[in-house]
Write an enzyme that holds these catalytic residues in place. Structure first.
Site, PDB file in Angstrom:
ATOM      1  CB  CYS A   1      18.022  25.832  41.730  1.00  0.00           C
ATOM      2  SG  CYS A   1      18.423  24.744  40.339  1.00  0.00           S
TER       3      CYS A   1
ATOM      4  NE  ARG B   1      16.104  23.536  44.224  1.00  0.00           N
ATOM      5  CZ  ARG B   1      16.872  24.034  45.185  1.00  0.00           C
ATOM      6  NH1 ARG B   1      16.299  24.643  46.206  1.00  0.00           N
ATOM      7  NH2 ARG B   1      18.184  23.929  45.134  1.00  0.00           N
TER       8      ARG B   1
ATOM      9  CG  ASP C   1      18.060  20.344  46.862  1.00  0.00           C
ATOM     10  OD1 ASP C   1      17.639  19.636  45.932  1.00  0.00           O
ATOM     11  OD2 ASP C   1      19.256  20.489  47.136  1.00  0.00           O
TER      12      ASP C   1
HETATM   13  P1  4NP Z   1      18.650  21.711  42.088  1.00  0.00           P
HETATM   14  O1  4NP Z   1      18.866  20.326  42.870  1.00  0.00           O
HETATM   15  O2  4NP Z   1      19.487  22.750  42.800  1.00  0.00           O
HETATM   16  O3  4NP Z   1      17.193  21.966  42.226  1.00  0.00           O
HETATM   17  O4  4NP Z   1      19.112  21.474  40.662  1.00  0.00           O
HETATM   18  C1  4NP Z   1      20.126  19.790  43.146  1.00  0.00           C
HETATM   19  C2  4NP Z   1      20.856  19.191  42.167  1.00  0.00           C
HETATM   20  C3  4NP Z   1      22.091  18.628  42.468  1.00  0.00           C
HETATM   21  C4  4NP Z   1      22.565  18.681  43.763  1.00  0.00           C
HETATM   22  C5  4NP Z   1      21.834  19.300  44.749  1.00  0.00           C
HETATM   23  C6  4NP Z   1      20.619  19.858  44.442  1.00  0.00           C
HETATM   24  N1  4NP Z   1      23.812  18.087  44.076  1.00  0.00           N
HETATM   25  O5  4NP Z   1      24.160  18.043  45.262  1.00  0.00           O
HETATM   26  O6  4NP Z   1      24.528  17.612  43.165  1.00  0.00           O
END
Ligand code: 4NP
Length: 167
Positions: free
Chosen positions: A13, A19, A133
């Site tokens: 991800c 995720r 997300d």
């Molecule tokens: P992930 O979610 O891709 O599912 O781990 C996110 C975690 C951090 C961020 C965005 C999405 N961020 O902008 O820091």
């Protein structure tokens, strides 16, 4: 005698704190429940390096823990060498998918890239082409992601088991 082959699956991800570590842990639990821990190994990584070394987001760990899923992964960034180590790289959304394409060291390596939504079934396949997300969402965003991952990982595991029987 047939050499038992271990299948290595990497879930990817953006941040590797919501995720993909959830997908990894949901899958590991399903794999263990079916007695296949020796045959299928899972890991996860993010396309963005900003959370490297961090535990999964507390909101995801809490939502998962309520389902008996204990996420212990520490975030890391995906790298081109992952295409050597893993048989399948499973992206949560189109942005992750595109980044994996750009990172793939060879054209053949791109054959290993999949989208999580390929494994959605009855509940999610019709309306969803990605795992959304949850980072800027409320708790219902995390529950939705876990529901999707439970369905998708069960179907992915069914496919891996069926492919192994065909070998
Ligand atoms: P992930 O979610 O891709 O599912 O781990 C996110 C975690 C951090 C961020 C965005 C999405 N961020 O902008 O820091």
């Amino acid at each position: 005698m047939k050499e038992p082959k271990t299948t290595h699956v990497l879930f990817v991800c953006l941040g590797n704190i919501c995720r993909s570590p959830a997908a990894q842990t949901v899958m590991e639990q399903l794999v263990a429940d079916r007695g296949l821990a020796h045959a299928i190994l899972c890991d996860s990584a993010g396309t963005y390096s900003g959370h490297t070394g961090e535990k999964a987001d507390p909101r995801m760990r809490y939502a998962a823990s309520r389902r008996g899923i204990d996420i212990t992964h520490r975030a890391r960034q995906v790298r081109s060498q992952d295409f050597d180590r893993f048989d399948m790289l499973v992206a949560m959304d189109d942005s992750n998918y595109d980044k994996l394409f750009r990172l793939a060291p060879t054209a053949e390596a791109t054959d290993k890239i999949h989208r999580m939504c390929e494994f959605f079934g009855e509940r999610f396949a019709r309306d969803w082409d990605h795992v959304p997300d949850p980072y800027y969402e409320g708790s219902e965003g995390f529950e939705l992601v876990l529901d999707m991952l439970e369905e998708g990982c069960a179907n992915l595991l069914n496919e891996l088991e069926a492919a192994d029987k065909d070998k």
